[in-house]
Enzyme design. Structure first.
Site, mmCIF file in Angstrom:
data_model
loop_
_atom_site.group_PDB
_atom_site.id
_atom_site.type_symbol
_atom_site.label_atom_id
_atom_site.label_comp_id
_atom_site.label_asym_id
_atom_site.label_seq_id
_atom_site.Cartn_x
_atom_site.Cartn_y
_atom_site.Cartn_z
ATOM 1 N N HIS A 164 5.664 6.374 -2.467
ATOM 2 C CA HIS A 164 6.967 6.928 -2.844
ATOM 3 C C HIS A 164 6.824 8.407 -3.165
ATOM 4 O O HIS A 164 7.617 9.243 -2.733
ATOM 5 C CB HIS A 164 7.525 6.231 -4.095
ATOM 6 N N CYS A 184 0.814 -1.209 0.000
ATOM 7 C CA CYS A 184 0.000 0.000 0.000
ATOM 8 C C CYS A 184 0.857 1.272 0.000
ATOM 9 O O CYS A 184 2.085 1.219 0.042
ATOM 10 C CB CYS A 184 -0.922 -0.002 1.208
#
Lengths: 454, 528, 454, 528
Positions: free
Chosen positions: D182, D50
């Site tokens: 990210h 996730c």
């Protein structure tokens, strides 16, 4: 620790230093303890008997019962016949075993006591037995004595009545009660009707109950030993230990035999199972197949922690050979295999194993001692030691971890209750080896290299 | 029928006749003679070992700087390797061989053709690898029978390599127990080692005899003695060495802990070098205090005496509370003690101080004097004891030295100092105790059933036998790998270990609940 | 190692550091894996499912299969009904389980997804099942989730048909497959006809065979779960874990129940055996009695190496309590007992245990973390740690040996195959504890204090 | 029917339509478009994690001097504790929190009444116990739903304690995989950390981006770079720190290893501070050499260039023989590689150099540019990608600095230097390979049956699945707790580990003999 051991290996032909074997009688005593209601008897000076009882008790942490002819200087000169006669009477009178299993010592052997005659002449109560075997301490080792005592029992007792009993005669080799239990479990799972001789389970791993019994529940029954002569075949586990009784039973009672290595690790247990399968013609039950698959799974999952690790294995010849094959199955390099028991068969077997697994740079040596093994290690080290207690000095001196397996283990507990044979034993061995190597990795690594997941 | 009769009654008449002399109950005021140091009966499960065990295993074994080559098949050497817990420390000047096991590992050909050649070769190999200052050779059963002359080999090697080489003919069949081996070792050490050194006398110097440093006992005793101000010349033989023992003749006084195994040397030192000996007992607080005071009384130096009392007070103070805590947990219990040839006696006082009474006891290989006291000496020799050489020594004019005049010695003796004296087990054992000499499996099992001791002290062979029957058992040969048990701190260790053994929670778990709780149906489990 | 942990313990009420628990869903997933042909399903973001599969796989070294509703941001706002509907269809289409066992996550719980309605509305193929349980991560711990999933299975499936089936319903608690095997072995020896739920043996310790099967042979059969409602009684092992399903089965199907601690060590196994004895009315066979006596023998023989040794035990509440009692049977002092799972029952049980064994100066704390345990140890040390992998940092930091037992163990192998419950498990635990303490003695002793015999 | 069709054909039509765009075979000369970075299908066993896993687990996790408090229930924090093997070293000036796991362990009341209060308290406790220079807060699913304003809490704490406090709203439900996380991490670091330091520029300075020091990769890469003469300003984020990252803007050049997770920062650094970036690959010999030469070409300093060649020659020389030995044992084998969003590409060359061809591969959370190359950028946004904030930065006039003129950059680009460029997986994957994006359990299992690779590289979730079916499996996320795999020495480690895995003797033991040897009677064992 062992600071006086020089790295340089010098030729020795007379001085034995830190031996990897002991003498025949202790093996004979252990074998006799695996007979139900049996009094092992040491024909010699009482010191032998005391040493052996002490030694066995220290390994098993359970009473090792045995009597002695208690030679005096006179008996040593004039023969121990009278001592044995008195002993037999007293033993039956006071300790009431069903059988006395006599082994000789270097003392009675050197003076040439004729045990056959002595026993023939002895007064043996109706329904009771006295058997003997010759176990000169200056020949072979405790392993030889173990084989000799089994052979002696067969020689005196086993009979071929001409009517087969449908059973397999199993010679388990010089192993712990926990191993014998595992061997029996596998035979039972394979639907094999068997007699195992000796069977020290229930004797040397007997439970605490609050009451002492000189003869615990375990041990091979005399009637079963007699009936060994009617077995369909015999299977000797531990080729160097069990060949002698298996061959002898064939010679005496025409019971065909097969010998196999001790069932340590996957393939050697497979061989055992397949031999049972051929005997019983019963299919291999899922319970065994599952254990096998679990062991293989473990070996695959964990291989990187064992593979290419160098190990020195020392102890009794069949145990060392079995452990070596398991080490090879784990991808380890069994760099040094050492046994104190004489006999070139050990080295031949070991070399065949090295060849089979393409293991280069490995050496096996029989009739060897720990002093020399330590010197080898000083010259070219290993990552792990596997063997008995005596290796702990080398382990400490060289800071090499030691996994205890085999005989003797006189500085730890529980080992005699749990197997190293069979697939289950393989799991236990794998766990010990892995934990030891991984504990060492955790100990030696820098803080930043400490792994949470392994 | 009392317990003694109940047990002996089960024997056949022949054994009964033998054993009845070895199994006695103390009677007040009686001489209480016991048969001891006689042959074990074949077939009877004696706890005894052999001559080799007494010589190499007990007395020689602890000499750390000696390469001790056992000449014989492998077993005997193997069984005395690292098994007796006579601890020893490395130092820079002394080589320590205690982690090693040396044997000629005789093979059939050696038995047939003689083993001297192999023994010579073994010595050569030992010299080449280790270059020791001293080699000792101990022979096992077949060596005597085949006639190997190990003494000649030793003499030749001594010449050849310029080191001390001593041979001991301690074949297992000699004598009736370990005891013969002690004597043979004593003789050999006296003849070949003691007195060969040239160290100078130091003040307040003592030898500690019959202390084998099991579990570090000797170190603990030495700590206290050094604290008071004594100089220990040598210990025989715990953590001992050839290097020190050479000079044993220069001490002012010999202290004898284990009377049975070393009294020969004590006596010979007195004869040859004039050194008096005192029986001491460093096990148990009363014993330690008495022994320290006896030694102080011998030297009779006010400073030493004052220091002795100060050390006693200090050491006792340190352990007082702990000891009394353990006593609370042990008070009122009874014990059986079967150990060796001196230890049973040593532990009586320690147990008493913890509130534990010895109700059953005896020795494995003691002589009558160990029970009855040295006043009965000399004993009549029998066929077996005659087989163990008894050497006589002469006064060594050059090295003979007395600390006191004979008159002063007599005064000290009269004042009660146990110089050259030992009162034996009778001095301290309870009159209610059952005593068995050369105790065996059968009697032990039977007496335990009858006398129901709370704790059993013996060795490894009977430990688990007794424990199986529900009685906590501690080894008093090896201290179950604990220790030290000697000295002040050792008393605490002992008290702690016994308390633990008695109170191990698993004792509460011995009975499976289905053996005691009624199960709803079906019979009680178990295949009996 | 853990250099920033101060010795001084400060009050914390908000910051959890180095937890001793994880969240409900992973426990629910583990329980669901113990149902045959079952797909555990995580109703939430796919990250949860990945974390849990990863974590279980690391402990068991075996595949942990589970699916996810793969919430998007939209589903998080508008509800996950459509995701679940799609998921159920896809799972039955592609992975063809017999049952899908859904657990929720903090995501679906926070938005208040109505699972009952979703499942009612879902298209479930004939003969297949979908069940669910609510496992909000912000309540309880993985232990709670495990209990919840078992309860959920009962809620959906179990029926009381009015005809008793003669069986015992066994709830094994949060233990390894090897433990479940041992529990089953004992029931079989006691002649008890049983259903165990869950049963992860044969699933999470399945053998290597060379072919992969998404649903291995093991696991409780659905029909057996349905039939739980007809059991004579249920027995919940691990009081803090198994009470909930046992009580629920009683409430729903009128199956009377008993709960017991996990059968770790002698007395707690005795309690288990006696409960089985009362149930089956069969006598205790010698095979069990012998194992028991062997274990007691080992404890007596080796007591001096464990007695008075201080130990800190951490992990899941029932495991810690069982290990604590065994430690006390070994004469050890369980100085610190710590679990991360909330609930005061743990502390009550622990304090009762301390009282029973007269263990002074011991502390038990629930809802606790490893950081605090480490601080306690810094202030007053112990000789041994027993618990899962996360303790290895403390072990290294303080140079205290660690025996791995319980959950999770992600840095070793074999542990999940072999039991710590039952008398056999007691032997294994005793061996591990003894070897660890004795290895430490050998490591730390001076050369002159190295013991050959122990 | 080819393999692709065989597998896809088993899907229902709805899934077929979705997955057919994600499963492709490369066709020569075609644009080879693949669907990527789209939602996983509910119920399908995806390997994805996730947003939180990508943000906290991957990018932030390695920052060692930061107390990273996970705001949420306990699980999410627990699963990222010590599990990703981003190694980090202690030193005297930097506190290292990597052995710790911090969470607010939210309870039901926090969900109901809001968790801000607990978060504030947790920060206070962290400051009091650890006094860190920087705290980061990462939120998990319920936090966004209940509306806790973690950024306000962070701002308040920053003010209150005078330390850096940064919040990341990386709730698990955001985006379609780790990838969103990210991006969120990149944004937060760029906005709050990078550029806040005041260190001075040093010569030949670089940042290493997208290198997480798994198994020590970053250290091995750093070793080689330092040997050549580069100065590493910061590593993002392996063994990284707040202390270093503050000054990341002063470097001359950014090297991007993992394109997927960090290209946002690379781009923003270029915009805001003028720093160019180069795509590098330090996995596999060809990659390393090319990358080192590219960097040298960028700096264009004869000494650096010479040193680069010397180091390459030396390092290569050291491993040459070993590598070719391993190659002998692996040559001709085929592999499947399924890892993350960049690694699959990185390992192709390394495998090729060992004679191993990748026949099956794909990514877990890559975007189309990771497959097809950055030339296809910008991609069309969909509903999910729109939900992940994409920040824009402005040139920082005070700190903006270019190493080369725009003209020179163009020259270098023209010369083939991969400045601000990445060609994606297509550049190196074999045209015969089967590619699956967002690979799932079903397809993996099916393709493995059809394509029968000899080795499988992926993560822990599928490791044992694949191994069960008889194929050696190595984790390329964690390197199975081995490593480093980057750099010259890492290549040897990789080759060794793969060789071991393939040659484990236990592979020969998988089949029970009774499954293959005929047993004398009865059926074959097993309860099937």
């Amino acid at each position: 620790m062992l600071d006086l051991t020089p790295k340089e290996v010098s030729e020795r032909s007379a001085l034995r230093i830190n031996p990897l074997k002991t003498c025949q009688p202790v093996g004979a005593m252990y074998a006799a303890l695996g007979v139900h209601n049996c009094m092992p008897h040491s024909h010699g000076s009482q010191g032998c008997c005391s040493f052996h009882r002490m030694f066995l008790t220290r390994h098993f942490k359970d009473p090792a019962i045995a009597s002695s002819s208690s030679f005096t200087e006179g008996a040593s000169v004039f023969g121990g016949g009278s001592n044995l006669k008195t002993a037999i009477k007293n033993i039956f009178d006071i300790y009431d075993p069903d059988i006395i299993a006599v082994h000789t010592t270097c003392l009675s052997e050197t003076i040439g006591d004729d045990l056959v005659t002595y026993i023939n002449d002895a007064k043996i109560p109706e329904g009771k037995f006295v058997v003997h075997t010759n176990t000169p301490s200056y020949v072979g080792s405790h392993i030889t004595g173990f084989s000799n005592m089994i052979t002696g029992l067969i020689k005196y007792l086993s009979e071929n009545t001409g009517i087969k009993n449908g059973k397999l005669a199993l010679f388990p080799g010089f192993v712990n009660p926990g191993d014998m239990r595992e061997m029996k479990k596998i035979m039972t799972l394979m639907g094999v009707n068997f007699t195992m001789l000796p069977d020290t389970s229930g004797v040397m791993d007997a439970p605490m109950t609050g009451t002492y019994s000189m003869y615990p529940k375990g041990g091979t029954k005399i009637q079963e030993i007699i009936d060994l002569g009617n077995c369909e075949m015999s299977l000797g586990l531990g080729e160097l230990t069990s060949s002698m009784p298996a061959e002898f039973l064939d010679t005496k009672c025409k019971v065909p035999y097969q010998t196999l290595p001790l069932p340590i690790g996957v393939e050697l247990t497979d061989q055992y199972v397949m031999a049972l399968n051929r005997f019983s013609k019963n299919e291999v039950p899922y319970a065994l197949e599952e254990e096998r698959g679990q062991l293989v799974d473990i070996l695959l999952d964990s291989h990187q922690y064992t593979q290419n690790k160098k190990v020195a294995i020392f102890g009794d010849p069949d145990t060392v050979l079995g452990l070596a094959q398991f080490a090879l199955e784990l991808g380890m390099i069994p760099k040094y295999l050492a046994t104190g028991t004489p006999g070139k068969f050990f080295e031949e077997k070991a070399n065949a194993l090295f060849e089979k697994f393409d293991a280069e740079g490995c050496i096996a040596k029989g009739n060897m001692d720990l002093f020399e093994l330590h010197q080898w290690i000083k010259n070219d080290g290993v990552d792990l030691l596997i063997g008995g207690t005596h290796g702990k000095y080398v382990a400490k001196a060289e800071d090499i971890p030691l996994v205890r397996a085999g005989f003797p283990i006189v500085d730890r507990y529980v080992h005699s209750y749990l197997p190293i044979v069979g697939y289950k034993g393989g799991m236990r061995l794998a766990e010990m080896i892995l934990n030891t190597l991984m504990d060492r990795q955790d100990r030696d690594c820098a803080d930043e290299d400490m792994e949470m997941i392994m | 029928m009392n317990s003694r009769e109940k047990v002996l009654d089960k024997y056949s008449s022949k054994i009964y006749k033998n054993r009845k002399e070895h199994v006695i109950e103390i009677e007040n005021g009686e001489p209480n003679i016991i048969a001891a140091d006689t042959r074990a009966i074949p077939g009877i499960l004696t706890n005894r070992g052999c001559c080799y065990a007494g010589c190499k295993g007990v007395v020689l074994g602890p000499l750390k700087d000696v390469v001790q080559i056992v000449h014989g098949p492998i077993g005997c050497s193997y069984y005395t390797w690292g098994t007796r817990r006579h601890k020893s420390k490395h130092d820079e000047t002394t080589k320590n061989f205690s982690e090693y096991c040396f044997s000629t590992d005789m093979q059939e050909t050696d038995i047939v053709f003689g083993g001297e050649k192999k023994l010579k070769k073994a010595i050569k190999e030992a010299v080449e690898i280790f270059n020791p200052a001293c080699i000792m050779i101990a022979s096992t059963c077949p060596v005597g029978l085949i006639g190997d002359d190990i003494h000649a080999v030793a003499a030749e090697a001594e010449e050849l390599y310029g080191i001390k080489v001593v041979a001991f003919s301690c074949e297992g069949y000699k004598g009736v127990s370990q005891s013969g081996g002690h004597h043979i070792a004593n003789n050999g050490l006296m003849k070949n080692i003691i007195g060969t050194g040239d160290a100078d006398h130091v003040k307040y110097s003592i030898n500690l005899l019959g202390e084998y440093n099991i579990g570090g006992d000797g170190w603990e005793i030495g700590r206290v003695l050094k604290r008071i101000g004594y100089n220990i010349v040598s210990v025989m033989t715990g953590d001992g060495s050839y290097a020190e023992m050479k000079n044993a003749h220069i001490a002012d006084l010999n202290l004898v802990q284990c009377h049975r195994s070393i009294n020969y040397i004590a006596e010979m030192l007195k004869t040859k070098y004039g050194t008096e000996w005192l029986k001491v007992n460093f096990i148990g607080l009363e014993g330690i205090k008495q022994s320290l005071r006896d030694v102080a009384a011998f030297f009779n130096d006010p400073d030493l005496t004052a220091k002795t009392e100060a050390v006693i007070a200090d050491e006792e103070d340190e352990i007082k509370v702990t000891m009394s805590e353990f006593k609370t947990k042990l008070e009122g219990k009874t014990a059986a003690v079967y150990v060796g040839g001196s230890r049973t006696h040593h532990y009586i006082n320690l147990l008493k101080s913890l509130g534990v009474e010895v109700v059953l006891g005896g020795y494995e290989f003691a002589h009558r004097d160990d029970y009855e006291g040295r006043q009965i000496l000399p004993l009549k020799m029998d066929a077996d004891s005659k087989n163990i050489e008894s050497i006589t020594v002469e006064k060594d004019p050059a090295k003979f030295r007395t600390f006191h005049t004979p008159e002063r010695i007599q005064e000290l003796k009269d004042a009660g100092l146990p110089i050259e004296s030992y009162e034996g087990l009778w001095a301290d054992i309870s009159p209610d105790a059952m005593i068995t000499d050369d105790f065996n499996h059968f009697e032990t099992e039977e007496f335990i059933k009858l006398l129901k001791p709370d704790i059993f002290f013996s060795g490894i062979k009977d430990k688990y036998v007794v424990q199986r029957s529900g009685i906590p058992s501690r080894q008093l040969h090896s201290y179950d790998y604990s220790g030290p048990y000697a000295g002040f701190k050792g008393a605490v260790n002992f008290a702690r270990d016994v308390t633990l053994a008695v109170n191990t929670p698993a004792w509460e778990l011995v009975q499976a609940p289905w053996k005691t709780e009624p199960t709803l149906e079906g019979s009680i489990g178990g295949m009996e």
